[in-house]
Design a protein around this motif. Structure first.
Motif, PDB file in Angstrom:
ATOM      1  N   ILE A 128     -13.669  27.604  -8.696  1.00 20.39           N
ATOM      2  CA  ILE A 128     -13.856  28.445  -7.516  1.00 20.39           C
ATOM      3  C   ILE A 128     -13.041  27.867  -6.367  1.00 20.39           C
ATOM      4  N   ALA A 129     -12.030  28.611  -5.939  1.00 23.40           N
ATOM      5  CA  ALA A 129     -11.099  28.119  -4.916  1.00 23.40           C
ATOM      6  C   ALA A 129     -11.741  28.178  -3.539  1.00 23.40           C
ATOM      7  N   MET A 130     -11.819  27.030  -2.897  1.00 23.31           N
ATOM      8  CA  MET A 130     -12.348  26.927  -1.545  1.00 23.31           C
ATOM      9  C   MET A 130     -11.318  26.179  -0.687  1.00 23.31           C
ATOM     10  N   PRO A 131     -11.268  26.409   0.635  1.00 19.98           N
ATOM     11  CA  PRO A 131     -12.100  27.355   1.376  1.00 19.98           C
ATOM     12  C   PRO A 131     -11.697  28.789   1.096  1.00 19.98           C
ATOM     13  N   LEU A 132     -12.597  29.700   1.412  1.00 26.12           N
ATOM     14  CA  LEU A 132     -12.337  31.112   1.235  1.00 26.12           C
ATOM     15  C   LEU A 132     -11.419  31.625   2.343  1.00 26.12           C
ATOM     16  N   PRO A 133     -10.704  32.715   2.106  1.00 27.44           N
ATOM     17  CA  PRO A 133      -9.837  33.270   3.149  1.00 27.44           C
ATOM     18  C   PRO A 133     -10.617  33.604   4.417  1.00 27.44           C
ATOM     19  N   ASP A 134      -9.993  33.400   5.569  1.00 24.95           N
ATOM     20  CA  ASP A 134     -10.654  33.713   6.837  1.00 24.95           C
ATOM     21  C   ASP A 134     -11.038  35.185   6.935  1.00 24.95           C
ATOM     22  N   SER A 135     -10.272  36.048   6.266  1.00 25.74           N
ATOM     23  CA  SER A 135     -10.524  37.487   6.347  1.00 25.74           C
ATOM     24  C   SER A 135     -11.801  37.915   5.628  1.00 25.74           C
TER      25      SER A 135
END
Length: 306
Positions: A128-135
């Motif tokens: 699970i790629a973190m951090p998540l997009p700001d959007s």
């Protein structure tokens, strides 16, 4: 065309379903039977949610695990066609893409044949790629208890990271696998803003015998909004601002296939949430999407074939 910025991230399984209907135990007596329909479809809780959300006009990122095999290439092409965004991190050559056989009985109920070595249950925290997009405004964790490598501690850590980024956290369940209890999982559920299990899953985990009692147990454990999916009866909500049943606007007397109906409900609910609708209106949209889903074969065909 370049992807627009994702407004929601869905985390969970993406596989291929082979749907067979109407299937019955007669096959074991006759050895061979003609079916009304045998078809291949994309499945998995997260995939279903993501595709329906995209079909409802939302910008969706899907975080999952997919093998670099022919089945994985099919999924990649399918998600590109449906405008579901996939990070490069979802592809793993060491994993076989999961394929389920779904036997749909004459009443529309499902019975699954699954591959325990495939990608269905392979998701780990490192995938699970973190951090998540700001959007991204909302994160939907599509099924607690589906991924055995995401236990209580892993989920607590992941959910804490998601909340630290200021995201709204939603989650669904499947049936518990190892006799887990709500008390043991309380720290996980206290981090969830919107919990959307079905009534059977909820009552099993909370050791209760009614929808109302199960919802109350989750609410007292710290979940801010509890929405229990109750099939043809609609849904039950427990929160500070609203508590009670919301019956469906449309009663489907003879469901064709219940595959993915709960995922379509969740996708509809999340779409309403993204639009800033009230909690009851989000649930009404979820009810409508679930009702549409059971009138078609497959989890997402009702929205992708329109």
């Amino acid at each position: 065309m370049k992807d627009r910025k994702a407004e929601i991230t869905v985390i969970g399984a993406a596989i291929i379903d082979v749907l067979v209907r109407p299937a019955s135990e007669e096959i074991f007596e006759k050895g061979s039977m003609a079916m009304e329909s045998i078809r291949m479809s994309v499945g998995g809780d997260a995939a279903n949610e993501a595709v329906v959300l995209s079909g409802l006009g939302k910008q969706v990122q899907l975080q999952t695990v997919i093998g670099r095999d022919r089945a994985g290439e099919f999924l990649k092409s399918y998600f590109e066609d449906k405008h579901v965004q996939l990070p490069d991190s979802v592809f793993h050559p060491e994993i076989s893409t999961g394929i389920n056989v779904v036997l749909v009985d004459p009443q529309g109920e499902r019975h699954f044949l699954t591959d325990p070595k495939g990608s269905l249950r392979a998701l780990e925290r490192e995938h699970i790629a973190m951090p998540l997009p700001d959007s991204v405004k909302i994160v939907s964790f599509a099924s607690i208890f589906v991924s055995p490598k995401l236990g209580r501690q892993e989920l607590k850590g992941l959910f804490t990271e998601i909340k630290a980024q200021g995201k709204i956290l939603c989650a669904d369940l499947t049936k518990r696998k190892n006799q887990e209890t709500l008390e043991e999982m309380q720290e996980v559920f206290a981090l969830v803003d919107y919990l959307l299990p079905n009534e059977e899953e909820a009552m099993l985990l909370t050791d209760t015998d009614s929808v109302e009692a199960a919802a109350e147990a989750f609410f007292r454990a710290g979940t801010a909004h509890v929405i229990l999916k109750c099939g043809g009866r609609g849904c039950y909500i427990r929160s500070e601002e609203y508590t009670g049943f919301l019956p469906p606007e449309q009663v489907v007397e003879s469901p064709v296939d219940t595959t993915g109906a709960g995922d379509s409900f969740v996708a509809g609910f999340l779409a309403g949430l993204l639009e800033g609708q009230s909690l009851p209106d989000c649930a009404r949209l979820g009810n409508r999407c679930g009702a549409r889903a059971v009138q078609s074969v497959g989890a997402t065909e009702w929205v992708t074939e329109e």
